[in-house]
Write a protein that holds these residues in place. Structure first.
Motif, PDB file in Angstrom:
ATOM      1  N   HIS A 174       6.855  -6.151   2.295  1.00 32.80           N
ATOM      2  CA  HIS A 174       6.337  -5.049   1.476  1.00 32.80           C
ATOM      3  C   HIS A 174       7.521  -4.222   0.986  1.00 32.80           C
ATOM      4  O   HIS A 174       8.668  -4.486   1.383  1.00 32.80           O
ATOM      5  CB  HIS A 174       5.319  -4.187   2.254  1.00 32.80           C
ATOM      6  N   SER A 176       7.795  -1.058   1.567  1.00 29.22           N
ATOM      7  CA  SER A 176       7.965   0.110   2.441  1.00 29.22           C
ATOM      8  C   SER A 176       9.357   0.237   3.075  1.00 29.22           C
ATOM      9  O   SER A 176       9.773   1.373   3.372  1.00 29.22           O
ATOM     10  CB  SER A 176       6.876   0.106   3.519  1.00 29.22           C
ATOM     11  N   ARG A 200       5.232 -13.152   1.257  1.00 28.87           N
ATOM     12  CA  ARG A 200       4.417 -13.436   2.438  1.00 28.87           C
ATOM     13  C   ARG A 200       4.073 -14.915   2.464  1.00 28.87           C
ATOM     14  O   ARG A 200       4.144 -15.585   1.433  1.00 28.87           O
ATOM     15  CB  ARG A 200       3.134 -12.592   2.442  1.00 28.87           C
ATOM     16  N   GLN A 214       5.417  -5.377  -5.645  1.00 23.82           N
ATOM     17  CA  GLN A 214       4.754  -4.133  -5.240  1.00 23.82           C
ATOM     18  C   GLN A 214       5.504  -2.952  -5.834  1.00 23.82           C
ATOM     19  O   GLN A 214       6.647  -3.073  -6.273  1.00 23.82           O
ATOM     20  CB  GLN A 214       4.794  -3.968  -3.711  1.00 23.82           C
ATOM     21  N   GLU A 216       6.199   1.023  -4.472  1.00 26.04           N
ATOM     22  CA  GLU A 216       6.045   1.956  -3.364  1.00 26.04           C
ATOM     23  C   GLU A 216       6.296   3.363  -3.892  1.00 26.04           C
ATOM     24  O   GLU A 216       7.151   3.546  -4.755  1.00 26.04           O
ATOM     25  CB  GLU A 216       7.130   1.618  -2.316  1.00 26.04           C
ATOM     26  N   GLY A 277      -2.621   0.685  -0.577  1.00 24.98           N
ATOM     27  CA  GLY A 277      -2.710   1.485   0.636  1.00 24.98           C
ATOM     28  C   GLY A 277      -1.884   2.755   0.489  1.00 24.98           C
ATOM     29  O   GLY A 277      -0.961   2.822  -0.308  1.00 24.98           O
ATOM     30  N   PHE A 301       2.571   5.628  -0.735  1.00 23.90           N
ATOM     31  CA  PHE A 301       1.543   4.705  -1.216  1.00 23.90           C
ATOM     32  C   PHE A 301       2.227   3.424  -1.666  1.00 23.90           C
ATOM     33  O   PHE A 301       3.440   3.414  -1.927  1.00 23.90           O
ATOM     34  CB  PHE A 301       0.729   5.315  -2.365  1.00 23.90           C
ATOM     35  N   GLY A 302       1.462   2.353  -1.707  1.00 21.78           N
ATOM     36  CA  GLY A 302       2.029   1.086  -2.156  1.00 21.78           C
ATOM     37  C   GLY A 302       0.933   0.207  -2.709  1.00 21.78           C
ATOM     38  O   GLY A 302      -0.182   0.189  -2.176  1.00 21.78           O
TER      39      GLY A 302
HETATM   40  N1  PHE Z   1       3.124  -1.342   2.734  1.00 24.54           N
HETATM   41  C1  PHE Z   1       1.691  -1.418   2.732  1.00 24.54           C
HETATM   42  C2  PHE Z   1       1.284  -2.856   2.441  1.00 24.54           C
HETATM   43  O1  PHE Z   1       2.042  -3.586   1.860  1.00 24.54           O
HETATM   44  C3  PHE Z   1       1.070  -0.506   1.725  1.00 24.54           C
HETATM   45  C4  PHE Z   1       1.314   0.945   2.029  1.00 24.54           C
HETATM   46  C5  PHE Z   1       2.415   1.594   1.489  1.00 24.54           C
HETATM   47  C6  PHE Z   1       0.482   1.642   2.845  1.00 24.54           C
HETATM   48  C7  PHE Z   1       2.635   2.918   1.769  1.00 24.54           C
HETATM   49  C8  PHE Z   1       0.680   2.977   3.121  1.00 24.54           C
HETATM   50  C9  PHE Z   1       1.759   3.614   2.600  1.00 24.54           C
HETATM   51  O2  PHE Z   1       0.197  -3.263   2.780  1.00 24.54           O
END
Ligand code: PHE
Length: 332
Positions: A174, A176, A200, A214, A216, A277, A301-302
């Motif tokens: 991700h 993140s 993934r 993604q 972020e 999310g 958020f992402g």
């Molecule tokens: N990193 C999470 C995912 O890939 C998404 C997410 C990002 C959730 C930031 C909360 C905060 O599923």
């Protein structure tokens, strides 16, 4: 004889002027001053004259010959130049290549979506951050409050890289990890978005790709809460999809946010579509990055950019994005 000569020279001059080619000119030259030319014939008659007349006549004759020779010489230069120009024109090779209009390509659908997302977020005051696609367990998991024993590690379907300790180096699952890298390197307040590729072990099907994109978002500032998160997501969605589109948060779970939520957007038919999310940054994550959770709070958020493109253009199959079929790509 002098009168005769004068007329002859005049005729020769006008003939020479009228010569249209070098061959023509040579013919004229021969007619007047060639071996059997008119002036040469005249020379032969000199013998019939009295000696003193003969001298004067001979001189006039010679002058006439050289006058005509001169005119011919000048005319020859002009005609030779014209002949050369004509030859060059005739032998010219046309090397011009007819090229039809150059077809310019355009950015890929996903790149277009990413650019637009960046524009919208930059317009809201965010800056763009980036991080590596190959990560260590610290950035992909550990610092995000996902210790080794945590079951959430399993949900990320991580692709590990055969480097160092087992399960230590991986393709980031991700975006993140860019949160962590930013917080480690930057003092709050922080307002960043981090778009990029993620990986993934998913098998490609109509709704999944093993390599996807993604974006972020991370905000760290004083007095930030869930309301700021909800408002930011709503502003972004309205700017990106249009003002009629509504958003909602649904309770969910992520180890790095507390509380956590999934966020959905409304469709024209009245359904809700899950976009990504989000949540309030977990205090343990702030501490892992040396940020005091008593002083600073934030949200993150992402969501998937490819999924967003699928929704926006109502594609039947996400794999169209990577099949590289020009008939598909050229539509956007
Ligand atoms: N990193 C999470 C995912 O890939 C998404 C997410 C990002 C959730 C930031 C909360 C905060 O599923």
């Amino acid at each position: 004889m002098v009168v005769e000569l004068h007329a002859l020279v005049q005729r020769a001059q006008s003939d020479v002027d009228g010569a249209s080619s070098l061959d023509d000119l040579e013919e004229i030259e021969r007619t007047f001053i060639g071996k059997k030319g008119e002036l040469t014939q005249l020379k032969k008659t000199l013998g019939q004259l009295a000696p003193d007349e003969r001298r004067a006549a001979g001189q006039s004759l010679n002058e006439a010959v050289s006058d005509i020779a001169n005119t011919v010489r000048v005319r020859r230069i002009t005609l030779a130049a014209a002949a050369e120009a004509e030859q060059l024109r005739a032998e010219r090779l046309d090397l011009t290549e007819a090229v039809s209009d150059l077809k310019r390509g355009h950015l890929h659908l996903v790149t277009q979506a990413r650019d637009r997302l960046e524009d919208v977020f930059v317009g809201m005051g965010f800056t763009v951050a980036e991080g590596p696609e190959v990560e260590t367990a610290w950035y992909n998991f550990e610092a995000l409050n996902i210790p080794e024993w945590h079951p959430a590690r399993g949900t990320f379907d991580t692709i590990f890289v055969d480097l160092g300790e087992p399960e230590e180096v991986m393709m980031r699952a991700h975006t993140s990890p860019v949160q962590i890298r930013t917080m480690e390197n930057q003092e709050p307040p922080i307002y960043i978005v981090a778009p990029g590729r993620t990986f993934r072990t998913d098998t490609a099907d109509a709704t999944h790709l093993p390599a996807f994109n993604q974006i972020e978002g991370l905000v760290i500032d004083r007095g930030i809460g869930l309301g700021d998160l909800a408002g930011t997501i709503d502003s972004f969605v309205k700017a990106f999809f249009g003002h009629e589109v509504k958003t909602r948060l649904r309770p969910s779970y992520f180890p790095f946010t507390e509380p956590s939520a999934e966020f959905d957007i409304s469709t024209p038919s009245g359904d809700w579509l899950e976009l990504g999310g989000c949540g309030v940054v977990h205090p343990a994550v702030l501490q892992n990055c040396g940020i005091d959770p008593e002083e600073w709070q934030g949200f993150a958020f992402g969501f998937g950019i490819d999924r967003l493109a699928v929704m926006r253009y109502q594609l039947d199959d996400i794999r169209e994005l990577v099949n590289n079929d020009v008939r598909f790509l050229s539509q956007f």
